[in-house]
Design a protein around this motif. Structure first.
Motif, PDB file in Angstrom:
ATOM      1  N   LYS A  59      -2.960 -17.333  -7.559  1.00  0.00           N
ATOM      2  CA  LYS A  59      -3.913 -16.835  -8.428  1.00  0.00           C
ATOM      3  C   LYS A  59      -3.680 -17.214  -9.922  1.00  0.00           C
ATOM      4  O   LYS A  59      -2.332 -17.058 -10.469  1.00  0.00           O
ATOM      5  CB  LYS A  59      -3.697 -15.352  -8.222  1.00  0.00           C
ATOM      6  CG  LYS A  59      -3.949 -14.471  -6.990  1.00  0.00           C
ATOM      7  CD  LYS A  59      -3.799 -13.276  -7.055  1.00  0.00           C
ATOM      8  CE  LYS A  59      -2.300 -12.614  -7.079  1.00  0.00           C
ATOM      9  NZ  LYS A  59      -2.404 -10.983  -6.951  1.00  0.00           N
ATOM     10  N   LYS A  87       0.772  -1.336   0.006  1.00  0.00           N
ATOM     11  CA  LYS A  87       0.104   0.025   0.035  1.00  0.00           C
ATOM     12  C   LYS A  87       0.688   1.313  -0.215  1.00  0.00           C
ATOM     13  O   LYS A  87       0.604   2.213  -0.748  1.00  0.00           O
ATOM     14  CB  LYS A  87      -0.818  -0.079   1.309  1.00  0.00           C
ATOM     15  CG  LYS A  87      -1.667   1.303   1.344  1.00  0.00           C
ATOM     16  CD  LYS A  87      -2.544   1.446   2.691  1.00  0.00           C
ATOM     17  CE  LYS A  87      -3.157   2.601   2.898  1.00  0.00           C
ATOM     18  NZ  LYS A  87      -2.427   3.745   2.685  1.00  0.00           N
ATOM     19  N   PHE A 123       2.104   2.383  -3.416  1.00  0.00           N
ATOM     20  CA  PHE A 123       1.065   3.245  -4.180  1.00  0.00           C
ATOM     21  C   PHE A 123       1.310   4.642  -3.745  1.00  0.00           C
ATOM     22  O   PHE A 123       1.240   5.463  -4.373  1.00  0.00           O
ATOM     23  CB  PHE A 123      -0.280   2.703  -4.062  1.00  0.00           C
ATOM     24  CG  PHE A 123      -0.428   1.401  -4.669  1.00  0.00           C
ATOM     25  CD1 PHE A 123      -0.408   1.151  -5.980  1.00  0.00           C
ATOM     26  CD2 PHE A 123      -0.598   0.238  -4.198  1.00  0.00           C
ATOM     27  CE1 PHE A 123      -0.570   0.143  -6.946  1.00  0.00           C
ATOM     28  CE2 PHE A 123      -0.866  -1.188  -4.675  1.00  0.00           C
ATOM     29  CZ  PHE A 123      -0.867  -1.112  -6.143  1.00  0.00           C
ATOM     30  N   LEU A 126      -3.484  -8.838 -12.824  1.00  0.00           N
ATOM     31  CA  LEU A 126      -4.651  -8.238 -11.821  1.00  0.00           C
ATOM     32  C   LEU A 126      -4.041  -7.174 -11.028  1.00  0.00           C
ATOM     33  O   LEU A 126      -4.485  -5.989 -10.922  1.00  0.00           O
ATOM     34  CB  LEU A 126      -5.266  -9.485 -11.429  1.00  0.00           C
ATOM     35  CG  LEU A 126      -6.390 -10.237 -11.949  1.00  0.00           C
ATOM     36  CD1 LEU A 126      -7.048 -11.251 -11.097  1.00  0.00           C
ATOM     37  CD2 LEU A 126      -7.051  -9.497 -13.142  1.00  0.00           C
ATOM     38  N   THR A 127      -2.738  -7.220 -10.810  1.00  0.00           N
ATOM     39  CA  THR A 127      -2.058  -6.284  -9.986  1.00  0.00           C
ATOM     40  C   THR A 127      -1.561  -4.991 -10.919  1.00  0.00           C
ATOM     41  O   THR A 127      -1.846  -3.912 -10.647  1.00  0.00           O
ATOM     42  CB  THR A 127      -0.733  -6.961  -9.284  1.00  0.00           C
ATOM     43  OG1 THR A 127      -1.025  -7.897  -8.559  1.00  0.00           O
ATOM     44  CG2 THR A 127      -0.201  -5.825  -8.631  1.00  0.00           C
ATOM     45  N   GLN A 128      -1.333  -5.430 -12.149  1.00  0.00           N
ATOM     46  CA  GLN A 128      -1.109  -4.427 -13.122  1.00  0.00           C
ATOM     47  C   GLN A 128      -2.328  -3.595 -13.435  1.00  0.00           C
ATOM     48  O   GLN A 128      -2.298  -2.349 -13.456  1.00  0.00           O
ATOM     49  CB  GLN A 128      -0.552  -5.150 -14.512  1.00  0.00           C
ATOM     50  CG  GLN A 128      -0.221  -4.097 -15.299  1.00  0.00           C
ATOM     51  CD  GLN A 128       1.541  -3.724 -15.024  1.00  0.00           C
ATOM     52  OE1 GLN A 128       1.695  -2.727 -14.083  1.00  0.00           O
ATOM     53  NE2 GLN A 128       2.436  -4.257 -15.473  1.00  0.00           N
ATOM     54  N   VAL A 129      -3.547  -4.296 -13.414  1.00  0.00           N
ATOM     55  CA  VAL A 129      -4.623  -3.653 -13.754  1.00  0.00           C
ATOM     56  C   VAL A 129      -5.188  -2.520 -12.568  1.00  0.00           C
ATOM     57  O   VAL A 129      -5.464  -1.345 -12.756  1.00  0.00           O
ATOM     58  CB  VAL A 129      -5.770  -4.550 -13.872  1.00  0.00           C
ATOM     59  CG1 VAL A 129      -7.328  -3.676 -13.786  1.00  0.00           C
ATOM     60  CG2 VAL A 129      -5.609  -5.358 -15.294  1.00  0.00           C
ATOM     61  N   GLU A 130      -4.673  -3.252 -11.243  1.00  0.00           N
ATOM     62  CA  GLU A 130      -4.884  -2.331 -10.145  1.00  0.00           C
ATOM     63  C   GLU A 130      -4.027  -1.232 -10.164  1.00  0.00           C
ATOM     64  O   GLU A 130      -4.515   0.058  -9.555  1.00  0.00           O
ATOM     65  CB  GLU A 130      -4.799  -3.001  -8.765  1.00  0.00           C
ATOM     66  CG  GLU A 130      -4.862  -2.509  -7.477  1.00  0.00           C
ATOM     67  CD  GLU A 130      -4.385  -3.125  -6.312  1.00  0.00           C
ATOM     68  OE1 GLU A 130      -4.724  -2.899  -5.276  1.00  0.00           O
ATOM     69  OE2 GLU A 130      -4.286  -4.413  -6.575  1.00  0.00           O
ATOM     70  N   VAL A 131      -2.713  -1.241 -10.345  1.00  0.00           N
ATOM     71  CA  VAL A 131      -1.878  -0.370 -10.488  1.00  0.00           C
ATOM     72  C   VAL A 131      -2.041   0.678 -11.355  1.00  0.00           C
ATOM     73  O   VAL A 131      -1.972   2.008 -10.844  1.00  0.00           O
ATOM     74  CB  VAL A 131      -0.277  -0.811 -10.872  1.00  0.00           C
ATOM     75  CG1 VAL A 131       0.686   0.255 -11.137  1.00  0.00           C
ATOM     76  CG2 VAL A 131      -0.027  -1.722  -9.566  1.00  0.00           C
ATOM     77  N   ARG A 191      -5.086   2.178 -12.186  1.00  0.00           N
ATOM     78  CA  ARG A 191      -5.899   2.953 -11.614  1.00  0.00           C
ATOM     79  C   ARG A 191      -5.385   3.994 -10.731  1.00  0.00           C
ATOM     80  O   ARG A 191      -6.216   4.912 -10.225  1.00  0.00           O
ATOM     81  CB  ARG A 191      -7.084   2.114 -10.940  1.00  0.00           C
ATOM     82  CG  ARG A 191      -7.732   1.018 -11.569  1.00  0.00           C
ATOM     83  CD  ARG A 191      -9.010   0.473 -10.721  1.00  0.00           C
ATOM     84  NE  ARG A 191      -9.474  -0.521 -11.302  1.00  0.00           N
ATOM     85  CZ  ARG A 191      -9.555  -1.873 -11.247  1.00  0.00           C
ATOM     86  NH1 ARG A 191      -8.613  -2.363 -10.187  1.00  0.00           N
ATOM     87  NH2 ARG A 191     -10.293  -2.667 -11.633  1.00  0.00           N
ATOM     88  N   LYS A 192      -4.126   3.791 -10.402  1.00  0.00           N
ATOM     89  CA  LYS A 192      -3.441   4.564  -9.455  1.00  0.00           C
ATOM     90  C   LYS A 192      -2.472   5.632  -9.818  1.00  0.00           C
ATOM     91  O   LYS A 192      -1.792   6.120  -9.335  1.00  0.00           O
ATOM     92  CB  LYS A 192      -2.995   3.844  -8.372  1.00  0.00           C
ATOM     93  CG  LYS A 192      -4.272   3.166  -7.448  1.00  0.00           C
ATOM     94  CD  LYS A 192      -3.840   2.501  -6.372  1.00  0.00           C
ATOM     95  CE  LYS A 192      -4.750   1.442  -5.579  1.00  0.00           C
ATOM     96  NZ  LYS A 192      -4.487   0.722  -4.412  1.00  0.00           N
ATOM     97  N   PRO A 238      -5.499  -2.609 -18.938  1.00  0.00           N
ATOM     98  CA  PRO A 238      -5.609  -1.014 -18.781  1.00  0.00           C
ATOM     99  C   PRO A 238      -5.531  -0.349 -19.998  1.00  0.00           C
ATOM    100  O   PRO A 238      -5.063  -0.979 -21.147  1.00  0.00           O
ATOM    101  CB  PRO A 238      -4.411  -0.709 -18.044  1.00  0.00           C
ATOM    102  CG  PRO A 238      -4.041  -2.000 -17.383  1.00  0.00           C
ATOM    103  CD  PRO A 238      -4.231  -3.100 -18.259  1.00  0.00           C
TER     104      PRO A 238
END
Length: 490
Positions: free
Chosen positions: A304, A210, A213, A239-244, A246-247, A280
């Protein structure tokens, strides 16, 4: 930033005399091809232990290449991406040498991370097992200070790359100074090299936690305030790349290169279709870079599921090794002092067995996928694996880091494949449709990628079984159809 294809290159590996020669090549041999250029590390020294990613002085242009005015001159006509090497600096830097000489009395002591500074109560076995490191071996390197004492410094990558304490006043001042030099020299896109490793916290993996980020967000805001966009460079689960994404401002689509290879090899579009559905949109796309072909980005991690199964990844890797006639095997894994656990070292051209049509199809898919496309210099010129360089240096990634000169470039520009690729680049740069909406259709071995902007459209259709690939364009009421194999005719 222009929505056009960008070049990725080391300055000295296509322009031996430096930045001024590179500008001449961009303006002449490569005229109109690129809207921007990623200048791989041009800081002093360019020939350290990690090809410039271990800077002794991050704000000094290596004098063999020129100076900041030469960088600025390129920035007058092209978008420039430069690397902000967030996580570490060279053990040969004046700052670290001062620490070795003076210990805690050094003004730079707080600039670097030690085992003690992160784990003041000691590193427990439980904490040690949680830490993620992309390379085998210890997270720390023991250095002797002038007074005879020994200190474990954090070295995520190599013993010559000492990790920075980015939370310290000295660390923040260091990064701010680099950003200021970038702003003054018209750098407008910053690649945050290894940013996911910058924050260390007991009880965590010390990778993309966290607080990572939060740090990336803070750094991005500093850059944005100076008119610069940031690009996070992170190899991790898709999926972590997709989350990253967004930020942050932008991310790399590192899943695309292995997925295109898998699709060409297996003739099954399902994995690529799934990824392009969720990938993304604020991304930079690549097929090849100065590093190897990423595998971790499509594989399963920590239970995962990946975009590919373990068996599919094994097949992908073995096919690459077979296509390169074993050359990639000599540069990957434990071979050739290679220390990356998640990459296959080879040119993309050789990974495809030097099949020109397959390579052109791969580039067409990249250009039609969402994102800003970048083309690595070795990929642009379809250079084969640099086996002599690999033999000379015993550095695995050097297989895809050839040294070229203007004569090599001029000769390469006459290759049918390179001519065809240049036509694809021109199409991607100039078709208005790529500023519109993306859609996709796929079934079994067929894929259709479509862009629409009002009445303008661009469509790529590929049948992976027959290798028939067609581009259809509608621009200002006129239609054009291009068979990709026709681009390979002199």
């Amino acid at each position: 930033m222009k929505n056009q294809v960008q070049l990725i290159t080391y300055v000295d590996r296509i322009a031996p005399s430096g930045l001024q020669e590179l500008k001449q090549i961009l303006d002449n041999e490569l005229d109109t091809l690129f809207g921007g250029v990623h200048l791989l590390p041009f800081y002093f020294p360019i020939d350290g232990s990690d090809a410039g990613f271990d800077p002794i002085d991050h704000v000094q242009v290596d004098q063999r290449l020129g100076d900041w005015n030469d960088v600025k001159n390129i920035g007058e006509d092209y978008d420039i991406m430069a690397d902000l090497i967030v996580n570490h600096m060279s053990a040969q830097s004046k700052e670290f040498k001062d620490v070795l000489a003076k210990g805690k009395a050094s003004a730079y002591w707080d600039l670097f991370l030690t085992k003690e500074s992160v784990f003041p109560n000691g590193l427990s076995e439980s904490d040690r097992k949680k830490i993620y490191r992309p390379r085998p071996g210890s997270f720390f390197t023991e250095y002797s200070l002038a007074d005879g004492s020994k200190v474990d410094f954090w070295t995520t990558f190599t013993a010559n790359q000492i990790d920075i304490n980015v939370h310290s006043e000295a660390g923040q001042a260091y990064l701010a100074n680099v950003l200021q030099h970038f702003e003054d020299s018209k750098v407008n896109l910053i690649r945050l090299d290894a940013a996911g490793y910058a924050i260390k916290k007991p009880g965590t993996s010390c990778f993309m936690i966290k607080e990572s980020f939060d740090f990336i967000d803070q750094l991005a805001k500093q850059a944005n305030a100076k008119g610069m966009t940031t690009l996070a460079e992170i190899h991790t689960h898709h999926l972590t790349q997709v989350e990253v994404a967004r930020k942050v401002d932008m991310v790399y689509d590192f899943a695309l290169p292995p997925l295109i290879l898998h699709t060409l090899f297996s003739k099954d579009v399902s994995a690529l279709q799934h990824w392009l559905t969720i990938a993304p949109r604020n991304c930079v796309t690549v097929l090849d870079t100065h590093d190897g072909i990423g595998i971790i980005d499509v594989g399963p991690i920590d239970g995962k599921a990946g975009l590919l199964t373990a068996a599919q990844i094994d097949s992908l890797v073995e096919t690459i090794h077979a296509n390169t006639k074993g050359e990639s095997l000599q540069a990957t894994g434990a071979a050739a002092n290679n220390v990356d656990l998640y990459q296959i070292n080879s040119t993309y051209y050789d990974a495809l067995g030097q099949q020109d049509l397959d390579y052109l199809i791969a580039r067409a898919i990249q250009f039609f996928a969402p994102g800003i496309p970048q083309v690595y210099y070795a990929g642009l010129f379809a250079t084969p694996n640099a086996m002599k360089l690999l033999s000379d240096t015993q550095v695995g990634r050097d297989i895809n880091r050839p040294y070229l000169n203007k004569q090599d470039i001029q000769a390469a520009m006459q290759k049918p494949f390179v001519k065809g690729l240049c036509q694809l680049i021109a199409l991607r740069n100039n078709s208005p449709a790529f500023n519109g909406e993306f859609s996709m259709q796929a079934a079994h071995s067929e894929l259709k990628l479509h862009w629409q902007l009002q009445q303008d459209s661009a469509t790529l259709s590929v049948n992976f079984t027959t290798k028939q690939a067609v581009i259809e364009l509608t621009e200002q009421g006129s239609n054009r159809r291009i068979e990709l194999d026709s681009l390979l005719v002199n």
